[in-house]
Design a protein around this motif. Structure first.
Motif, short mmCIF file in Angstrom:
data_model
loop_
_atom_site.label_atom_id
_atom_site.label_comp_id
_atom_site.label_asym_id
_atom_site.label_seq_id
_atom_site.Cartn_x
_atom_site.Cartn_y
_atom_site.Cartn_z
N THR A 306 0.85 -1.19 0.00
CA THR A 306 0.00 0.00 0.00
C THR A 306 0.88 1.24 0.00
O THR A 306 1.73 1.40 0.87
CB THR A 306 -0.93 0.03 1.22
N ASP A 307 0.70 2.10 -0.99
CA ASP A 307 1.44 3.36 -1.06
C ASP A 307 0.73 4.37 -0.17
O ASP A 307 -0.45 4.66 -0.35
CB ASP A 307 1.46 3.84 -2.52
N LEU A 308 1.47 4.94 0.78
CA LEU A 308 0.86 5.84 1.76
C LEU A 308 0.80 7.29 1.31
O LEU A 308 0.22 8.12 2.02
CB LEU A 308 1.64 5.75 3.09
N HIS A 309 1.39 7.62 0.14
CA HIS A 309 1.50 9.03 -0.21
C HIS A 309 1.10 9.38 -1.65
O HIS A 309 1.20 10.54 -2.03
CB HIS A 309 2.93 9.51 0.04
N ASN A 310 0.67 8.41 -2.44
CA ASN A 310 0.28 8.70 -3.81
C ASN A 310 -1.22 9.04 -3.84
O ASN A 310 -2.07 8.16 -4.00
CB ASN A 310 0.56 7.52 -4.73
N TYR A 311 -1.52 10.31 -3.73
CA TYR A 311 -2.91 10.74 -3.65
C TYR A 311 -3.57 10.86 -5.02
O TYR A 311 -4.79 10.83 -5.12
CB TYR A 311 -3.01 12.08 -2.90
N VAL A 312 -2.79 10.98 -6.09
CA VAL A 312 -3.41 11.16 -7.40
C VAL A 312 -3.97 9.85 -7.93
O VAL A 312 -4.97 9.83 -8.64
CB VAL A 312 -2.43 11.79 -8.43
N MET A 313 -3.33 8.73 -7.59
CA MET A 313 -3.80 7.42 -8.02
C MET A 313 -3.45 6.40 -6.93
O MET A 313 -2.47 5.67 -7.02
CB MET A 313 -3.16 7.02 -9.35
N PRO A 314 -4.25 6.36 -5.87
CA PRO A 314 -3.91 5.49 -4.73
C PRO A 314 -3.85 4.02 -5.11
O PRO A 314 -4.74 3.50 -5.78
CB PRO A 314 -5.06 5.75 -3.75
N PHE A 315 -2.77 3.36 -4.70
CA PHE A 315 -2.63 1.91 -4.84
C PHE A 315 -2.74 1.33 -3.43
O PHE A 315 -1.78 1.39 -2.66
CB PHE A 315 -1.29 1.55 -5.47
N ILE A 316 -3.89 0.77 -3.12
CA ILE A 316 -4.17 0.27 -1.78
C ILE A 316 -4.31 -1.25 -1.83
O ILE A 316 -5.11 -1.78 -2.59
CB ILE A 316 -5.45 0.91 -1.21
N ARG A 317 -3.48 -1.94 -1.05
CA ARG A 317 -3.43 -3.40 -1.02
C ARG A 317 -3.21 -3.94 -2.45
O ARG A 317 -3.96 -4.75 -2.96
CB ARG A 317 -4.68 -4.01 -0.39
N TYR A 318 -2.13 -3.50 -3.02
CA TYR A 318 -1.77 -3.79 -4.42
C TYR A 318 -0.91 -5.05 -4.49
O TYR A 318 0.19 -5.10 -3.93
CB TYR A 318 -1.03 -2.59 -4.99
N ARG A 319 -1.42 -6.08 -5.15
CA ARG A 319 -0.65 -7.32 -5.33
C ARG A 319 0.36 -7.06 -6.44
O ARG A 319 0.02 -7.08 -7.63
CB ARG A 319 -1.57 -8.48 -5.69
N ILE A 320 1.60 -6.84 -6.05
CA ILE A 320 2.60 -6.33 -6.99
C ILE A 320 3.15 -7.42 -7.90
O ILE A 320 3.72 -7.13 -8.95
CB ILE A 320 3.74 -5.64 -6.20
N GLY A 321 2.99 -8.69 -7.51
CA GLY A 321 3.44 -9.78 -8.38
C GLY A 321 4.69 -10.48 -7.91
O GLY A 321 5.16 -11.42 -8.56
N ASP A 322 5.24 -10.07 -6.76
CA ASP A 322 6.44 -10.70 -6.22
C ASP A 322 6.08 -11.54 -4.99
O ASP A 322 5.02 -11.38 -4.40
CB ASP A 322 7.47 -9.65 -5.81
#
Length: 445
Positions: A306-322
């Motif tokens: 979860t990115d805590l600071h990207n307000y323009v396009m929030p990625f919350i609980r993002y399964r990144i693939g690793d």
């Protein structure tokens, strides 16, 4: 001099918060764990409130799952929020962006996914100061400084071309004390040119992909070339143990692993102890999920960030693939209380399933191939469960002639019905991003 110029630039010309954030991060990494987690929770609650109010995708998610703006009261409440994937971002792209922010904050970016198809997203320009402060701290964790002279031998043509097109690129590179050269030309003459650049530019830090450095190491060792920097900064690919050992032996300095992605910057890094990777908890919340999708504190699983600071396009609980291995028992002597990841074990799409139902990750292949002499480089290709192809480059002085032991070792885990074909090659081709892909699955996902 460069440090003074840079500090003057941030403090009086740019007038941003980079140096203040850097001071905060130098303190926060030693805060008690409970305090770090409270910082994460406070930061998340702010971005969740913003997302529910201003990002249509999350407004719909909150309504569908009956999640109010203030319903995430602890980090354990995270499981109430469904996972985000690349497929969802592609499908819901128009609904993923904030409707209330100035478009000047939207920085377009993209990366090619496991299938090679482009994945587009936006980064928040307001995060630049935070990224820079994290970068400064990361270099100090390596026992170095961001002001040390650095040579990047990079494989992503996009990054190299982008760097060249920046305004005042030459001046900025001089101030930052950095030079970038292409890692695409690794012919004998290309490596000799890289060596000449090292000798003339005299970098203290060398930054590159493990596969690029391994090719350079082989040439250096064969031709008696020596260069001794202060540290090696790894990025772009998974770093295997045999690669760390060989690179450290060739360059005579420590190798520091760094974990991030174009769509999720500044996740984790080694410190001077190199006892796993410290998660940058001030920037992200990192979870490891088991096969049932439940967060674990011990074992191996999929990474969710979860990115805590990207307000323009929030990625919350993002399964990144690793995938990663973690253990609560692992403690670092450095004194930092940042979350530890024992090892990034590879891409989720690199998991090979055998005919007998067993599954193995990328590390399995490096251990098998390196257990028997004669193979310098290799690549595993799977098109169906019953058949794999091993592309390999033989060692120059001691080429492999028989594969019986390798086949026998693989069959211990796969069952004897797995067909294994070995194809000799002069060179393993790199991906379009300049990376070595140890495992490729074609048409199976």
């Amino acid at each position: 001099m460069r440090k003074l110029i840079t500090h003057f630039y941030y403090r009086y010309i740019k007038r941003d918060k980079t140096l203040d954030l850097y001071d905060f991060l130098n303190t926060s990494q030693y805060m008690p764990e409970i305090q770090l987690k409270q910082y994460q929770l406070d930061s998340f609650q702010k971005i969740w409130l913003h997302a529910v109010e201003n990002v249509p995708y999350y407004s719909e998610i909150a309504k569908k799952h009956k999640l109010g703006k203030c319903d995430i009261k602890t980090l354990n409440d995270f499981v109430k929020i469904p996972l985000l994937t690349k497929e969802i971002v592609r499908k819901e792209f128009g609904k993923m962006v904030a409707k209330n922010l100035d478009k000047k904050r939207f920085v377009a970016n993209s990366t090619s996914g496991s299938t090679g198809s482009n994945f587009h997203f936006f980064i928040d320009s307001a995060k630049k100061s935070f990224y820079q402060a994290l970068e400064m701290r990361k270099y100090e964790m390596m026992g170095a400084s961001i002001y040390d002279r650095e040579l990047s031998i990079w494989g992503a043509a996009f990054d190299i071309e982008k760097s060249k097109k920046r305004k005042f690129a030459v001046i900025k590179d001089w101030i930052k004390n950095k030079k970038v050269v292409s890692g695409y030309n690794l012919s004998d003459e290309g490596i000799r040119e890289i060596y000449r650049t090292m000798k003339s530019y005299r970098p203290l830090i060398i930054k590159s992909y493990p596969s690029i450095l391994m090719t350079i190491c082989h040439y250096f060792n064969t031709h008696g070339l020596i260069y001794r920097p202060k540290a090696i900064h790894i990025g772009g690919e998974k770093l295997f143990g045999f690669q760390r050992k060989e690179i450290e032996r060739t360059f005579g300095c420590p190798v520091y692993d760094f974990y991030a992605a174009r769509d999720m910057k500044q996740i984790a890094s080694n410190c001077e102890e190199k006892n796993g990777l410290h998660v940058f908890m001030e920037n992200v919340i990192l979870e490891v999920l088991n096969e049932e999708g439940i967060p674990i504190e011990e074992g191996e699983g999929d990474i969710v960030v979860t990115d805590l600071h990207n307000y323009v396009m929030p990625f919350i609980r993002y399964r990144i693939g690793d995938r990663a291995k973690i253990s609560k028992k692992n403690k670092c002597k450095c004194g930092r209380n940042l979350q530890l990841v024992n090892e990034i074990i590879g891409r989720r799409f690199e998991i090979i399933e055998f005919p007998n139902g067993n599954r193995v990750g990328g590390t399995f292949w490096t251990l098998v191939m390196k257990a028997f002499p004669g193979i310098k480089d290799f690549q595993i290709i799977q098109q169906d469960k019953s058949h794999i192809i091993v592309n390999y480059v033989p060692e120059d002085l001691n080429p492999i002639s028989k594969f019986d032991n390798i086949v026998k070792q693989i069959h211990k885990y796969s069952g004897e019905s797995l067909v294994i074909d070995f194809h000799k090659m002069e060179k393993i081709p790199l991906s379009k991003a300049g990376k070595m892909q140890f495992v490729i699955k074609i048409g199976m996902e």
